[in-house]
Design an enzyme around this catalytic site. Structure first.
Site, PDB file in Angstrom:
ATOM      1  N   GLY A  61       0.874  -1.177   0.000  1.00 22.14           N
ATOM      2  CA  GLY A  61       0.000   0.000   0.000  1.00 22.14           C
ATOM      3  C   GLY A  61       0.908   1.223   0.000  1.00 22.14           C
ATOM      4  CE  LYS A  62       0.829   3.683  -5.993  1.00 29.46           C
ATOM      5  NZ  LYS A  62       2.082   2.998  -6.376  1.00 29.46           N
ATOM      6  CG  ASN A 102       4.647   0.236   0.420  1.00 31.62           C
ATOM      7  OD1 ASN A 102       4.593  -0.674   1.233  1.00 31.62           O
ATOM      8  ND2 ASN A 102       4.206   0.118  -0.830  1.00 31.62           N
ATOM      9  CG  ASN A 161       5.343   6.873 -12.762  1.00 31.24           C
ATOM     10  OD1 ASN A 161       4.498   7.462 -13.426  1.00 31.24           O
ATOM     11  ND2 ASN A 161       5.177   5.634 -12.343  1.00 31.24           N
ATOM     12  NE  ARG A 199      16.107  11.096 -18.497  1.00 31.58           N
ATOM     13  CZ  ARG A 199      15.468  11.806 -19.421  1.00 31.58           C
ATOM     14  NH1 ARG A 199      14.578  11.213 -20.199  1.00 31.58           N
ATOM     15  NH2 ARG A 199      15.697  13.097 -19.559  1.00 31.58           N
ATOM     16  CG  ASP A 222       5.185   3.505  -2.538  1.00 34.74           C
ATOM     17  OD1 ASP A 222       4.656   4.494  -3.079  1.00 34.74           O
ATOM     18  OD2 ASP A 222       4.724   2.354  -2.593  1.00 34.74           O
ATOM     19  CB  SER A 242      12.453  -3.527  -0.908  1.00 31.85           C
ATOM     20  OG  SER A 242      11.473  -2.596  -1.281  1.00 31.85           O
TER      21      SER A 242
HETATM   22  P1  ATP Z   1       6.755   2.054  -8.325  1.00 37.49           P
HETATM   23  O1  ATP Z   1       5.405   2.421  -8.866  1.00 37.49           O
HETATM   24  O2  ATP Z   1       7.313   0.803  -8.912  1.00 37.49           O
HETATM   25  O3  ATP Z   1       6.829   2.108  -6.844  1.00 37.49           O
HETATM   26  P2  ATP Z   1       7.523   4.512  -9.586  1.00 37.49           P
HETATM   27  O4  ATP Z   1       7.224   4.218 -11.017  1.00 37.49           O
HETATM   28  O5  ATP Z   1       6.626   5.391  -8.838  1.00 37.49           O
HETATM   29  O6  ATP Z   1       7.793   3.179  -8.781  1.00 37.49           O
HETATM   30  P3  ATP Z   1      10.208   5.039 -10.411  1.00 37.49           P
HETATM   31  O7  ATP Z   1      10.323   6.271 -11.200  1.00 37.49           O
HETATM   32  O8  ATP Z   1      10.257   3.748 -11.151  1.00 37.49           O
HETATM   33  O9  ATP Z   1       8.968   5.169  -9.464  1.00 37.49           O
HETATM   34  O10 ATP Z   1      11.389   4.969  -9.342  1.00 37.49           O
HETATM   35  C1  ATP Z   1      11.524   5.903  -8.299  1.00 37.49           C
HETATM   36  C2  ATP Z   1      12.993   6.105  -8.018  1.00 37.49           C
HETATM   37  O11 ATP Z   1      13.574   4.842  -7.658  1.00 37.49           O
HETATM   38  C3  ATP Z   1      13.815   6.571  -9.215  1.00 37.49           C
HETATM   39  O12 ATP Z   1      13.738   7.968  -9.405  1.00 37.49           O
HETATM   40  C4  ATP Z   1      15.199   6.102  -8.786  1.00 37.49           C
HETATM   41  O13 ATP Z   1      15.705   6.957  -7.792  1.00 37.49           O
HETATM   42  C5  ATP Z   1      14.891   4.741  -8.146  1.00 37.49           C
HETATM   43  N1  ATP Z   1      14.927   3.657  -9.141  1.00 37.49           N
HETATM   44  C6  ATP Z   1      13.871   3.092  -9.778  1.00 37.49           C
HETATM   45  N2  ATP Z   1      14.283   2.147 -10.654  1.00 37.49           N
HETATM   46  C7  ATP Z   1      15.631   2.100 -10.543  1.00 37.49           C
HETATM   47  C8  ATP Z   1      16.652   1.338 -11.169  1.00 37.49           C
HETATM   48  N3  ATP Z   1      16.373   0.420 -12.113  1.00 37.49           N
HETATM   49  N4  ATP Z   1      17.946   1.566 -10.820  1.00 37.49           N
HETATM   50  C9  ATP Z   1      18.258   2.481  -9.863  1.00 37.49           C
HETATM   51  N5  ATP Z   1      17.341   3.244  -9.235  1.00 37.49           N
HETATM   52  C10 ATP Z   1      16.048   3.061  -9.566  1.00 37.49           C
HETATM   53  O1  RIB Z   2       3.735   1.410  -4.918  1.00 32.60           O
HETATM   54  C1  RIB Z   2       3.667   0.036  -4.645  1.00 32.60           C
HETATM   55  C2  RIB Z   2       2.354  -0.265  -3.987  1.00 32.60           C
HETATM   56  O2  RIB Z   2       1.301  -0.006  -4.883  1.00 32.60           O
HETATM   57  C3  RIB Z   2       2.221  -1.716  -3.603  1.00 32.60           C
HETATM   58  O3  RIB Z   2       2.692  -1.987  -2.304  1.00 32.60           O
HETATM   59  C4  RIB Z   2       0.727  -1.996  -3.788  1.00 32.60           C
HETATM   60  O4  RIB Z   2       0.061  -2.197  -2.593  1.00 32.60           O
HETATM   61  C5  RIB Z   2       0.178  -0.796  -4.558  1.00 32.60           C
HETATM   62  O5  RIB Z   2      -0.614  -0.049  -3.749  1.00 32.60           O
END
Ligand code: ATP
Ligand code: RIB
Length: 301
Positions: free
Chosen positions: A39-40, A43, A180, A220, A248, A287
């Site tokens: 859950g965001k 987390n 994102n 990136r 998160d 994590s």
């Molecule tokens: P999720 O929805 O999976 O929780 P998100 O899409 O909201 O993630 P991302 O932009 O994928 O967020 O990742 C958040 C941050 O995590 C990135 O800005 C970076 O700091 C780190 N991160 C994510 N993926 C990687 C990677 N492959 N290698 C290193 N750092 C990463």
């Molecule tokens: O951002 C990751 C989270 O999104 C997961 O823990 C899941 O519960 C969804 O809410």
């Protein structure tokens, strides 16, 4: 040190890891399944608390075993869970997460998260505290809580994830928006991808309407667009196990460092390192890294 207050969701994550994702109508039998807290909102609260911030969680769970477990997980991680309401007759939120080919796909069932109301919140915001919200509880609740927080002089962070319809006025209540590239494209009606030019990402961030916008771009890294200027931070090179919860971790770490009095850019640098640690382990909550792990990662730069 000020306090971090996270208003948002709590889910039990059912994670299926497989070599590839089945296509519609297909069955595959090689998955490994884990049941892990997520859950965001939860987390982000746990990330902030593990990194040393005094943290409280506001949200709702059902009166079932998952709800009991999730409140316990918060407590064991040092998060004040007294603002997590147990709603009789409701089920706790569940997220079905498919992890395959280095990425994830999530189907959520909001349960009690969808019934979280401002009237359930007893905590009054205080000047200087950091209030954090996302989009997994009703947007009207998020708006009401952020409005109160701003009126009291608290700082506000909104993680616009997952994207849902929201009024433009909501962004006026937000000091720092984090999202994102997919969410940025959805929120601004642009065609941004993680590979877009920096100038087009910055233009989309400026269109959003919050004072500061941080676009997270997975491998990136991220771009910070604030009234002071634009800063791009590259991601650390790491071995990815599961990216679930990386965003998160970033938000929770950012809030923790701001609550300790760090500047926006220093907090973003720290959160970039923390989030890179989070992708090296399976699951969202499990994590979230320790301060020692993040310090080691920062020392690598
Ligand atoms: P999720 O929805 O999976 O929780 P998100 O899409 O909201 O993630 P991302 O932009 O994928 O967020 O990742 C958040 C941050 O995590 C990135 O800005 C970076 O700091 C780190 N991160 C994510 N993926 C990687 C990677 N492959 N290698 C290193 N750092 C990463
Ligand atoms: O951002 C990751 C989270 O999104 C997961 O823990 C899941 O519960 C969804 O809410």
């Amino acid at each position: 040190m000020s306090q971090v207050v996270v208003c948002g969701s709590l889910n039990m994550d059912v994670i299926a890891q497989s070599a590839r994702r089945p296509v519609a109508g297909e069955t595959i039998l090689d998955a490994t399944v884990s049941l892990l807290p997520g859950g965001k909102g939860s987390n982000q609260a746990i990330a902030a608390a593990r990194l040393g911030a005094k943290t409280a969680m506001l949200g709702a769970v059902g009166d079932d075993a998952f709800g009991h477990e999730l409140r316990g997980v918060l407590k064991r991680n040092g998060v004040d869970n007294s603002g997590v309401k147990v709603i009789a007759g409701s089920s706790t939120g569940v997220a079905l997460i498919q992890v395959a080919e280095g990425d994830n796909a999530i189907t959520g069932a909001a349960g009690a998260n969808g019934r979280f109301k401002p009237a359930m919140v007893r905590r009054a915001p205080r000047r200087g505290d950091i209030w954090v919200a996302q989009f997994e509880v009703p947007v009207a609740t998020t708006e009401a809580l952020l409005r109160k927080a701003r009126a009291a002089g608290a700082r506000t962070i909104l993680n616009l994830a997952p994207m849902i319809p929201h009024p433009a006025r909501l962004l006026k209540l937000v000091e720092i928006a984090v999202l994102n590239e997919i969410e940025l494209a959805q929120a601004t009606g642009t065609r941004i991808t993680a590979k877009s030019s920096q100038s087009s990402i910055v233009a989309a961030c400026r269109k959003l309407g919050a004072s500061t916008v941080i676009a997270t771009l997975g491998a990136r890294g991220l771009i910070v667009v604030s009234p002071e200027g634009v800063t791009a931070l590259p991601a650390y090179k790491v071995k990815v196990v599961d990216t679930t919860g990386a965003g998160d971790c970033f938000v929770g770490a950012l809030a923790a460092r701001l609550s300790a009095g760090e500047s926006l850019l220093d907090a973003a640098r720290y959160a970039n390192a923390a989030a890179s640690c989070s992708v090296e382990r399976l699951g969202a909550t499990p994590s979230m890294p320790s301060p020692r792990k993040v310090a080691a990662r920062l020392a690598r730069a």
